[in-house]
Write an enzyme that holds these catalytic residues in place. Sequence first.
Site, PDB file in Angstrom:
ATOM      1  N   PHE A  99       0.752  -1.082  -0.006  1.00 35.72           N
ATOM      2  CA  PHE A  99      -0.102  -0.022   0.076  1.00 35.72           C
ATOM      3  C   PHE A  99       1.028   1.109   0.145  1.00 35.72           C
ATOM      4  CE2 PHE A  99      -2.363   3.599   1.874  1.00 35.72           C
ATOM      5  CZ  PHE A  99      -3.530   3.541   0.969  1.00 35.72           C
ATOM      6  N   LYS A 101       2.957  11.326   6.791  1.00 39.60           N
ATOM      7  CA  LYS A 101       2.032  11.252   8.002  1.00 39.60           C
ATOM      8  C   LYS A 101       2.645  11.976   9.230  1.00 39.60           C
ATOM      9  CE  LYS A 101      -0.327   7.089   6.321  1.00 39.60           C
ATOM     10  NZ  LYS A 101      -1.610   7.732   6.041  1.00 39.60           N
ATOM     11  N   ASP A 113       9.455   2.837   1.900  1.00 38.17           N
ATOM     12  CA  ASP A 113       8.237   3.784   2.145  1.00 38.17           C
ATOM     13  C   ASP A 113       7.984   3.641   3.636  1.00 38.17           C
ATOM     14  OD1 ASP A 113       5.768   4.514   2.586  1.00 38.17           O
ATOM     15  OD2 ASP A 113       4.933   3.827   0.819  1.00 38.17           O
TER      16      ASP A 113
END
Length: 403
Positions: free
Chosen positions: A145, A259, A230
């Site tokens: 993801f 984030k 990531d």
Amino acid sequence: MIVERTRTQAAVGDAERWTAHNYHPLPVVVAQAEGAWVTDVDGRRYLDCLAGYSALNFGHRHPTLIAAAHAQLDRLTLTSRAFIHDQFATFCRELAELCGKDLVLPMNTGAEAVETAIKVARKWGYQVKGVPDGQATIIVADGNFHGRTTTIVSFSTDPDARDDFGPYTPGFKIVPYGDLAALADAVDDTTVAVLIEPIQGEQGVVVPPPGYLPGVRDLCTQRDMLFIADEIQSGLGRTGETFACDHEGVRPDMYVLGKALGGGIVPVSTVAADRSVLGVLRPGQHGSTFGGNPLACAVATEVVRLLRTGEFQRRSAELGVRLHAGLRSLVGEGLVAVRGRGLWAGVDIDPALMTGRQACERLAERGVLAKDTHGSTIRLAPPLVIEAAEIDHAIAQLAAVLR
């Protein structure tokens, strides 16, 4: 008899009426928050064990971060990258130093940062590695993801993320996550990068087998490829280290961050790499109006400084031991598996008992917020400011749900 709707019911109804249904949120309408707790529009408090999918690593409204935002709001919020502002170089330097890299390229969202990494890797492949124009490939893992842009969903294996959004962007090879041999077999002369999550969050907090990340690092070095990590969800203290790659002493060529970098206040993302990689970009070849804006840089600089103390990494490591011990005690009592590192856990519920969605609904009824993914799996990622007693409380509520 007329029964009046609660404020929560009214707000949920309005959201259903006026917004596209690209999410399926729990029927909780948050109005205020502080630390690890949120309060809904009807005054009910919940322990937040999701933390914005790690965007709230430092809790809601951390005073240092709020102060930085307030101070910057009174001075300057946006210039665009047509000019340089007084917060920009400080943020870029301090984040580069935290990552051990030469340069950073600020953007806004995690998906933007992943797109940036893909573009940079391709350009590096053509200009540095010498791959023929238009032939660059990037290897990714199944269960990944990395976002929901058209290019990113082109290499997703999640039908919900991918189906009906074609035609898809070419140039990606998908291999099983954690399978180093399959990864090696997929490499050819066109391969410019390997893009993976050191821990797969959306898949259910899946930790790869020991030696996998060092193996990826070695393979990328041997075959002249970029290792892109990531760390949007796994980085910035979440797993008990600054980066999840640190657990195995691995340094990727590119960190993709987001984030938590925005402190739960503004969207901030970056790619961090050495000059030999990010130096392939020239003016006009990539950018963002809001990327690296003054407000974002002011907040994110304070995030970096919080991480430099090591306090939050230690809290995640120490409290993570408590979290995982408590969860493992429920295996065989309604749970079938627990995975993760630090204050991050994927929990598989016996599907004969309930779905992950049902578990999260029942937890919410008991004042604990979590989120399901993929059937009977739920994710727990509380803010790193959570206290030991609050972890015990969350586990006790999960145990009650499972009974």
